[in-house]
Enzyme design. Sequence first.
Site, PDB file in Angstrom:
ATOM      1  CG  ASP A 151      -1.983   0.999   1.227  1.00 44.00           C
ATOM      2  OD1 ASP A 151      -1.671   2.202   1.229  1.00 44.00           O
ATOM      3  OD2 ASP A 151      -3.162   0.603   1.181  1.00 44.00           O
ATOM      4  CG  HIS A 185      -1.956  -0.495   5.978  1.00 42.25           C
ATOM      5  ND1 HIS A 185      -3.062   0.048   5.395  1.00 42.25           N
ATOM      6  CD2 HIS A 185      -1.505  -1.456   5.123  1.00 42.25           C
ATOM      7  CE1 HIS A 185      -3.274  -0.530   4.220  1.00 42.25           C
ATOM      8  NE2 HIS A 185      -2.342  -1.457   4.039  1.00 42.25           N
ATOM      9  CB  CYS A 231      -4.814  -3.840   4.706  1.00 45.50           C
ATOM     10  SG  CYS A 231      -3.788  -4.757   3.547  1.00 45.50           S
TER      11      CYS A 231
END
Lengths: 509, 509
Positions: B165, B232, B243
């Site tokens: 990400d 995250h 996520c």
Amino acid sequence: MRGAALHAARRAAATGPRHRPPPRGWDAWSARTSEPAAGRHPLADRTVSQALHRRADEIEAAFGAIAPTLQELAPRQFAPEFAAHAAATLHARLQLDIPAAALVASWTAPLDLRALHAHCVLGTFCRLIERAFDRGLSHLVDGEPADALIRRWGFHAIDITPCADGRLSGVTDYILRVPPSIVAFRESYAGAMFDVAQSVRHWESVELQRWRTGTPNAAEAPTRFLKIGVYHFSSIAPRHEGCAAHGSDDVRAAGALLERLNQFDQAMRTLHGARCAVATLLIGVDTDTDAIRVHVPDATGRMDILRHADSAILYDATAHLPREHAKDAIRDAVAACAGVPADDAETEGMRWFCGYLLKNNIGQVEAVRDWHRGRYADAGHTERLIVVGDPVDDVQLRNLAFQAQMRTVEEGAADLDVGIRILHAHHAPHRLPVPILAHIRFDPRIPGAAVTAEQQARRLAAAILARHAALAARGGLSVAAVVRAADGSALTPIDLTASHGDASPEVHP
Amino acid sequence: MRGAALHAARRAAATGPRHRPPPRGWDAWSARTSEPAAGRHPLADRTVSQALHRRADEIEAAFGAIAPTLQELAPRQFAPEFAAHAAATLHARLQLDIPAAALVASWTAPLDLRALHAHCVLGTFCRLIERAFDRGLSHLVDGEPADALIRRWGFHAIDITPCADGRLSGVTDYILRVPPSIVAFRESYAGAMFDVAQSVRHWESVELQRWRTGTPNAAEAPTRFLKIGVYHFSSIAPRHEGCAAHGSDDVRAAGALLERLNQFDQAMRTLHGARCAVATLLIGVDTDTDAIRVHVPDATGRMDILRHADSAILYDATAHLPREHAKDAIRDAVAACAGVPADDAETEGMRWFCGYLLKNNIGQVEAVRDWHRGRYADAGHTERLIVVGDPVDDVQLRNLAFQAQMRTVEEGAADLDVGIRILHAHHAPHRLPVPILAHIRFDPRIPGAAVTAEQQARRLAAAILARHAALAARGGLSVAAVVRAADGSALTPIDLTASHGDASPEVHP
């Protein structure tokens, strides 16, 4: 060096046995067949040849039974109870368990016998893998264990890269006749074009084990990692039946592989210093006779594509000699090829190893002369299947499998294409599809590795079908996938019909 | 453990500084900003924050100049001498050298400004890579070198796997603020789902260096290899901006990553025995605030997805405290999270390291509060490009690049698709293509490695275009490829228009 080999053989014949006592390693194999069976060459190990011959017969018989069995079943497919009968027949004749449900035929949906043939070929190959041939062939390693022996010759691990060509499908068992225990790595690529970085990783994994656990020997031991490259050529039709990846040009094939071996040697010196101690060896195979050319390294480790000791020539030059003289002749030929005196201590280990390979191969040269009238009837390709993914060595035989190692088709496409082109050429005239086995090994000690291996096998199979979609669509390809926990363990077939997504991107409207 | 952290902070406030002298490693960073600049938190390192802020501004400005420049050029494209003018403008404004010949437009063939935009984005990214930011930020490692410091804390190498990400695009420089010298490996995957076998290979390569060359320290040294996984979540929109690979579910994201870390730990024990000494650490990042959750391991090394020390909570709990009290509060919070006394010797190194990360991150939490009013305005994705292949860390910034490591699209397809889906979603409304950089690193010490890397970069680019052919056909993708000899060296762009065969099988009529 053909001249040198002959000269050495003559010199050996003239001067008789050397006085220097041979080292024990050399003795180990020379003592092997103290009473050779009836035969011609004093060094040809006929016990091994006969065992290999029986194994070859068994493998040939297993595959050879497939077509007649299917041919016999075909006309009966519309009879009542056919499916059960067919399943029983396939079990009895081919030892394959195919569920009757998969063998149900009707006049609107007759059996797909082409697909069934490929299925049986793949199934037979897998069955033979699990058949557990005695590949160690105890007489190969008598005297003392071969792995101890190669360490005595100065090596602690052997990494072999042959060409993917199916005519090298028996390279370690038949041609070089080295026991599996001494081969740490065997990976095949079209044209034997291995990836240098991958070979460096092989060295690293062996080296770490030596440091941490002292296996196969301690890191301090003054032994070397031996990388062998095996190219091939055809003595009958050098322009047509040589290595396809190198345009059937043996000078190109040998030259490209020697360059790759030199790159590996150079990379190792730069990455790990002179102490890293690797040795390289270039070997050529005449796929018509299984005779080998050993490009014996000189005192500096350098090889030359034009300088080699040839087993076929040595066979003829020494067949008439007493056993000890024949051995000396080979030793002298190897030393002459290396350009060193026969008592040169520096090159001793490598020379003994080259002599060991030449002597082993003399047995194979004789076997081909005995059972194939000196040259194989099929100079070209008659491979039964293609194996991609991780190496399979459990079942070996010339022209059994075109085998190309790859993680993905994306990287291995060129090798895959060569294999499919070759097998398609001799399967298509019989209207048979090319059978391909995607084979992935995993380390069962790593949690999750089995799942990852299955995904990889599935991906590989899907990628093969995607790349050769047109051929697959007309039934010209049959792909199966298996995973395996380690060498010697059972194969787990992967059901490729089950959907596992990921095929289509579908990420944007 | 949020309660525990608060409790510990209060206890620290109540009882004052500990009497046990802090170890030198801990002191090194605590001594760093002896006179903090104006600001709120006594532990926030504003010198570092300001340097990072300047760097971020520079990166933003470089990308921000692209669209206005092209917008200004667009209407003039049919004017005489436009190509030369455009080339000069792009050079002056964007420091990009684009040949005038590529900028020639006519009314029948206007400039493809969409493609030019992607080209400029990719070019700017490559330019910034070579711009050589001072990523070491000397104040990060003052006192003593950070690598010596982490060894004192008991580690000899750190291997970080964050999610691919783009909001973690600044994870090591901004969020964790660890100097590059202590990060041996950083590889990103969607959902941080690293391959266990690959991490084992990382360990092996480090271990072999320790044995052979004593770097970074001798194999006998009682230090550990630390594997960090970073997942995250979003505190603003937990169900939507978490996520994507784990369905925006932070429990799933943390759980899956913890399981993977445990698998690695288990694999190492089985493969290399208890002596292999690896440590694992799970960290969560709130992508709205850059605050972290550190899942401090307990005395047995075990972690729990519900047990963590949180930098945002610690920030608030300690902001008002005197500097020494704040430090003690963090130490106590970490010890409480580990479930050990603050003077437990066994867990000391890992606890100091967790404290170091929390303290570093407090600087980032404050930076986000200062410059982004506590939370980033863009909770979601605004990545400028996708990077596939080998890792690039030279230029870091939140939402700069979705970065997924892969050798081939065949293996990395799922990660690639997530990235393209994400970037397509915010590029398509502006009618802009998604820029993708295929980046392959090679070891220049290996002969032939440059050629292999170029082939791999070319293959990767071709495979991306093949997989997303429909999107590419309508101009929705722009792919570039580069190779690089090593970190810090120049990028070599690969001309993807040159034909290199291999695209089509074409092996059977």
